[in-house]
Design a protein around this motif. Structure first.
Motif, PDB file in Angstrom:
ATOM      1  N   THR A  75      17.018  71.553  51.486  1.00 49.51           N
ATOM      2  CA  THR A  75      17.319  71.300  52.890  1.00 49.51           C
ATOM      3  C   THR A  75      16.773  72.464  53.699  1.00 49.51           C
ATOM      4  OG1 THR A  75      19.307  70.060  52.312  1.00 49.51           O
ATOM      5  CG2 THR A  75      19.142  70.872  54.577  1.00 49.51           C
ATOM      6  N   VAL A  76      15.924  72.155  54.668  1.00 46.21           N
ATOM      7  CA  VAL A  76      15.229  73.169  55.458  1.00 46.21           C
ATOM      8  C   VAL A  76      15.625  72.998  56.917  1.00 46.21           C
ATOM      9  CG1 VAL A  76      12.970  74.116  56.110  1.00 46.21           C
ATOM     10  CG2 VAL A  76      13.300  73.089  53.834  1.00 46.21           C
ATOM     11  N   ARG A  77      15.989  74.123  57.568  1.00 40.64           N
ATOM     12  CA  ARG A  77      16.228  74.124  59.007  1.00 40.64           C
ATOM     13  C   ARG A  77      15.189  75.021  59.651  1.00 40.64           C
ATOM     14  NH1 ARG A  77      20.771  76.890  59.894  1.00 40.64           N
ATOM     15  NH2 ARG A  77      22.012  75.360  58.749  1.00 40.64           N
ATOM     16  N   ARG A  78      14.419  74.407  60.539  1.00 43.80           N
ATOM     17  CA  ARG A  78      13.220  75.041  61.076  1.00 43.80           C
ATOM     18  C   ARG A  78      12.309  75.424  59.907  1.00 43.80           C
ATOM     19  NH1 ARG A  78      13.531  76.091  66.564  1.00 43.80           N
ATOM     20  NH2 ARG A  78      15.626  75.852  67.477  1.00 43.80           N
ATOM     21  N   ARG A  79      12.149  76.691  59.593  1.00 44.46           N
ATOM     22  CA  ARG A  79      11.295  77.082  58.463  1.00 44.46           C
ATOM     23  C   ARG A  79      12.081  77.789  57.360  1.00 44.46           C
ATOM     24  NH1 ARG A  79       5.759  77.029  58.876  1.00 44.46           N
ATOM     25  NH2 ARG A  79       4.897  76.351  60.871  1.00 44.46           N
ATOM     26  N   GLN A  80      13.411  77.718  57.431  1.00 45.93           N
ATOM     27  CA  GLN A  80      14.257  78.416  56.469  1.00 45.93           C
ATOM     28  C   GLN A  80      14.937  77.421  55.535  1.00 45.93           C
ATOM     29  OE1 GLN A  80      17.446  80.576  58.263  1.00 45.93           O
ATOM     30  NE2 GLN A  80      18.168  81.478  56.337  1.00 45.93           N
ATOM     31  N   VAL A  81      14.863  77.685  54.229  1.00 44.46           N
ATOM     32  CA  VAL A  81      15.571  76.879  53.240  1.00 44.46           C
ATOM     33  C   VAL A  81      17.034  77.298  53.268  1.00 44.46           C
ATOM     34  CG1 VAL A  81      15.781  76.255  50.801  1.00 44.46           C
ATOM     35  CG2 VAL A  81      13.521  76.643  51.793  1.00 44.46           C
ATOM     36  N   VAL A  82      17.908  76.393  53.685  1.00 42.01           N
ATOM     37  CA  VAL A  82      19.326  76.718  53.827  1.00 42.01           C
ATOM     38  C   VAL A  82      20.148  76.214  52.643  1.00 42.01           C
ATOM     39  CG1 VAL A  82      19.247  76.800  56.326  1.00 42.01           C
ATOM     40  CG2 VAL A  82      19.731  74.625  55.191  1.00 42.01           C
ATOM     41  N   ARG A  83      19.616  75.294  51.858  1.00 44.34           N
ATOM     42  CA  ARG A  83      20.325  74.831  50.674  1.00 44.34           C
ATOM     43  C   ARG A  83      19.317  74.217  49.705  1.00 44.34           C
ATOM     44  NH1 ARG A  83      25.103  70.349  49.763  1.00 44.34           N
ATOM     45  NH2 ARG A  83      26.105  71.388  48.033  1.00 44.34           N
ATOM     46  N   ARG A  84      19.495  74.557  48.442  1.00 41.98           N
ATOM     47  CA  ARG A  84      18.632  73.992  47.413  1.00 41.98           C
ATOM     48  C   ARG A  84      19.503  73.653  46.206  1.00 41.98           C
ATOM     49  NH1 ARG A  84      15.301  75.373  43.019  1.00 41.98           N
ATOM     50  NH2 ARG A  84      13.322  74.225  42.994  1.00 41.98           N
TER      51      ARG A  84
END
Length: 606
Positions: A75-84
Motif C-alpha cells: 500500500t503506497v501513499r503518494r510515493r511512500q510505502v506505508v504497509r507491505r
C-alpha cells in the motif's frame, strides 16, 4: 425424489450444482446463455483461502498459467510505502495460535487467488459436464415458478440466440424439482417471481478497469496506490503471463469514461511508477459499478437465493463472488442431507440465518468504513485524507479488505447459528471459536495417508482428534492405538455420517482434544477427550436436531451415482406461455456497464 433445479450458470450456480452432484443429488442447471462465456481479461475475481479451497475440493482450481497468487501486497501513499504484507506459500498451518488479523509487521499470510472469471466458469462447466447426475439446459430463460408441498415447478422459454424462436406460440419447457436455487445474478428473475425485495444502495463505487501486459517495478506483487496525481486511488493486481488488472476509483456520479480518458490514465499511472511510460499492450477495458444490496429473504418455501440474486457488495476490496461461493458451500451440504432424508426441512432455515447475517455484517462494515476512507465522497475530503500522517487507519482498512483480513475480509463466523449446540460438558478451548472456519492443519485419514484438512471438507461431518506423536504410528496399528477404538465407536454411532481424522497438533488445542467440523469447514464444538454423548448431541444439533423416520427402500440412496437412480427432468411439453416475469425495480447498472446510477446517500439498514 426430483432433481434440484439451479437457475443461473455463473460461478455460484455451477459450484452449487457441482457440490450437490458430489453429494449424490441429481441437479438441473437452467442456463439462459449459450453454454460458454465470452473471454474478458478485465473481468477477474479474487478468491480468499476458504473459497479457493472450495474450488480445489470440487476439482476446479485454475492451473498455474490461468490464475495465480501474489508474493506480497503493498500500500503506497503518494510515493511512500506505508504497509507491505508478504504472502506465504499455500499449505497447512502450523500448530500455533491462529492469527485473525495481519499486523503492521511483515508476518506471512496466504495469498488470495486471482483468476479471470471466464477461466473459472469454463473449468466449472467442464467439471459439471463429467457428472452423471448433472444436466445443463442452455438457452433456457425462466419465466414462471410454482411451488407445492412436494416440490417446485419451473417454466422456461427459449432465450435470445436460441435456434428455437422464443416468441413462437406454445414453445416452452416445464421442469419439476424438489427444490430450486436462484443464482441468476443481480437482476434475478427468481427473486422477482418470489416477490422478494432487494433494498440497498446504487453506485456506491465506480472503477475504470483495464487489463494490460507490461513490466512493472513490482513483479508478482499487488499494489494499492493513493495519490492525488493519480486521481485518488489505483490498484494493480498481477495475473500469469505478465498481465495486470488495473482499477482507478471514479466519482460515483462522474461522466462516462471515454477510451481517450482511460488511455490517459494508463499512461499517467505507468509513467509515475516506471519513471516514464514503458511499452504496454492494452487488452481489455471496462467500467465496474459497485452496488450494495441485500435481499430481504433468502428462502421462500422450497426456493432459495444465492450469490448476486441475494446480495451485492464490492466496495473497499470486498468480493461479492467470494460470498456467493460461501453461499453455495453452506447450502449444498444442508440441501443434500434433506434430499437424502437424513435431516429435517428445518435444517434449511439455517442457510438464511447464517449467510444473510454474515453478508449483512460485511455490508455494515463497508458502509461504516466508506465515509472514513473516502471522506464522504467529496474530493477535498479525499485530498485531506491523503495528507501524510492522517490516513494510516484508512490504509489498514483498505489493505485488509483487499487481502481478506479484518471486518472487511475475514471469513464469516456463525457464532449465533441456529445449528450451534449447547456448550458441551468438557468443552475445550482452541484458537478457533465455535462457528469459525477451522485451521488448515495436516491430518491423517483412515487409510493412513496424510492430507490437508480443507481437502477433506465437503463430504460428511469431520471428527478430528489432536494426538501428538501419531506420525510414528504404524499404518496398520493406528486405528487401534490410544483413544482411537473408543472414538471410532462414538463416531460410528452418530446420527449422520462422519469421517474420523487425526492430527499432530491444532492451534491452541491440548492433546486429546476432539473437534467436530461441519462439511463447509466451520467448527461445531471442541471437547476434551472422548465423550460419546456430547459428541452425539453436537452432531445432532449440526444437522438440525431432528431425527427423520426411515423411508421406504424404494427411495434413492445417498451413494447413488447413476442418473437412473433419480427421475429425469420433465421433457418439453407444449403449453401456453405464462408471460414475462413481474417487473421489479432495477438494481442499477450491471457490472462493466458504463452507465452510472444515482448514488445512495444514507446507510442502508442491513
Amino acid at each position: 425424489m426430483d432433481p434440484v433445479i439451479v437457475v443461473g450458470a455463473g460461478p455460484v450456480g455451477l459450484c452449487a450444482a457441482l457440490a450437490l452432484a458430489r453429494h449424490g443429488v441429481p441437479v438441473v442447471v437452467l442456463d439462459e446463455g449459450p453454454g460458454h462465456d465470452e473471454p474478458r481479461t478485465a473481468r477477474t475475481v479474487v478468491l480468499r483461502q476458504d473459497t479457493a479451497a472450495f474450488l480445489r475440493r470440487l476439482g476446479c482450481a485454475p492451473a498455474p498459467e490461468e490464475g495465480c497468487g501474489w508474493s506480497a501486497w503493498r500500500t503506497v501513499r503518494r510515493r511512500q510505502v506505508v504497509r507491505r504484507v508478504e504472502f506465504g506459500e499455500p499449505g497447512p498451518v502450523r500448530a500455533t495460535p491462529a492469527r485473525v488479523s495481519a499486523p503492521e509487521a511483515d508476518e506471512p499470510v496466504e495469498s488470495p487467488l486471482h483468476v479471470p472469471q471466464h477461466v473459472l466458469t469454463r473449468r466449472l462447466r467442464a467439471a459439471l459436464a463429467r457428472e452423471r447426475l448433472a444436466q445443463i439446459a442452455t438457452h433456457s430463460k425462466l419465466d414462471a415458478l410454482e411451488q407445492d408441498g412436494h416440490g417446485v415447478t419451473a417454466h422456461t422459454r427459449p432465450s435470445s440466440g436460441s435456434p428455437v424462436e422464443p416468441d413462437a406460440p406454445g414453445v416452452g419447457t416445464w421442469w419439476r424439482g424438489s427444490h430450486l436455487i436462484g443464482c441468476d445474478g443481480q437482476r434475478s428473475t427468481v427473486r422477482k417471481l418470489l416477490e422478494v425485495r432487494f433494498p440497498g444502495r446504487t453506485a456506491v463505487e465506480r472503477h475504470a478497469v483495464a487489463a494490460l501486459r507490461a513490466e512493472l517495478p513490482w513483479p508478482g506483487e499487488a499494489v494499492l496506490h493513493r495519490s492525488p496525481s493519480l486521481g485518488g486511488e489505483v490498484t494493480a493486481r498481477p495475473l500469469p503471463g505478465g498481465l495486470w488488472r488495473m482499477d482507478w476509483l471514479l466519482p460515483p456520479r462522474g461522466d462516462l469514461v471515454t477510451p481517450e480518458a482511460l488511455i490517459t490514465r494508463v499512461r499517467d499511472t505507468l509513467g509515475l511508477w516506471c519513471d516514464g511510460t514503458p511499452p504496454y499492450d492494452l487488452l481489455d477495458t471496462g467500467v465496474h459499478t459497485v452496488h450494495h444490496r441485500l435481499a430481504k429473504r433468502w428462502r421462500v418455501g422450497r426456493a432459495f437465493l444465492a450469490g448476486g440474486a441475494a446480495h451485492l457488495l464490492g466496495a473497499l476490496g470486498t468480493q461479492d463472488l467470494d460470498e456467493g461461493l460461501r453461499d453455495a458451500d453452506n447450502l449444498a451440504w444442508k440441501l443434500a442431507l434433506v434430499w437424502h432424508r437424513h435431516a429435517s426441512d428445518g435444517l434449511l432455515d439455517s442457510y438464511q440465518a447464517e449467510r444473510r447475517a454474515a453478508v449483512g455484517a460485511r455490508l455494515r462494515a463497508a458502509d461504516q468504513a466508506l465515509p472514513v476512507v473516502r471522506g464522504g465522497g467529496s474530493w477535498p475530503a479525499v485530498r485531506r485524507s491523503l495528507v501524510p500522517g492522517s490516513g494510516r487507519g484508512h490504509d489498514v482498512l483498505l489493505t485488509d479488505g483487499h487481502i481478506g483480513l479484518g471486518p472487511l475480509g475475514t471469513p464469516p463466523v456463525y457464532a449465533r447459528s441456529p445449528l450451534a449446540p449447547e456448550r458441551p460438558e468438557g468443552a475445550a478451548r482452541v484458537a478457533t471459536p465455535p462457528g469459525a472456519p477451522v485451521a488448515d492443519v495436516t491430518v491423517t485419514v483412515p487409510d493412513g495417508s496424510t492430507a490437508r484438512l480443507r481437502d477433506r471438507l465437503g463430504r460428511d461431518l469431520l471428527v478430528l482428534l489432536v494426538a501428538p506423536g501419531t506420525a510414528v504410528w504404524e499404518r496398520r496399528h493406528w486405528m487401534s492405538a490410544g483413544l482411537m477404538p473408543r472414538l471410532a465407536a462414538a463416531v460410528a454411532a452418530l446420527p449422520v455420517r462422519a469421517e474420523l481424522l487425526v492430527t499432530e497438533g491444532y492451534p491452541g488445542a491440548a492433546a486429546h482434544t476432539v473437534l467436530l467440523v461441519r462439511p463447509d469447514g466451520h467448527l461445531v464444538a471442541a471437547m476434551s477427550g472422548v465423550r460419546p454423548a456430547e459428541l452425539y448431541a453436537c452432531a445432532d444439533a449440526a444437522r438440525g436436531s431432528t431425527v427423520v423416520p426411515p423411508q421406504p427402500q424404494s427411495q434413492p440412496q445417498p451413494q447413488a451415482t447413476d442418473r437412473s437412480a433419480a427421475p429425469a427432468p420433465a421433457p418439453v411439453e407444449k403449453a401456453p406461455d405464462p408471460g414475462p416475469a413481474e417487473k421489479d425495480p432495477d438494481p442499477g447498472p450491471a457490472e462493466n456497464d458504463p452507465a452510472p446510477g444515482p448514488a445512495g446517500r444514507a446507510s442502508a439498514h442491513w
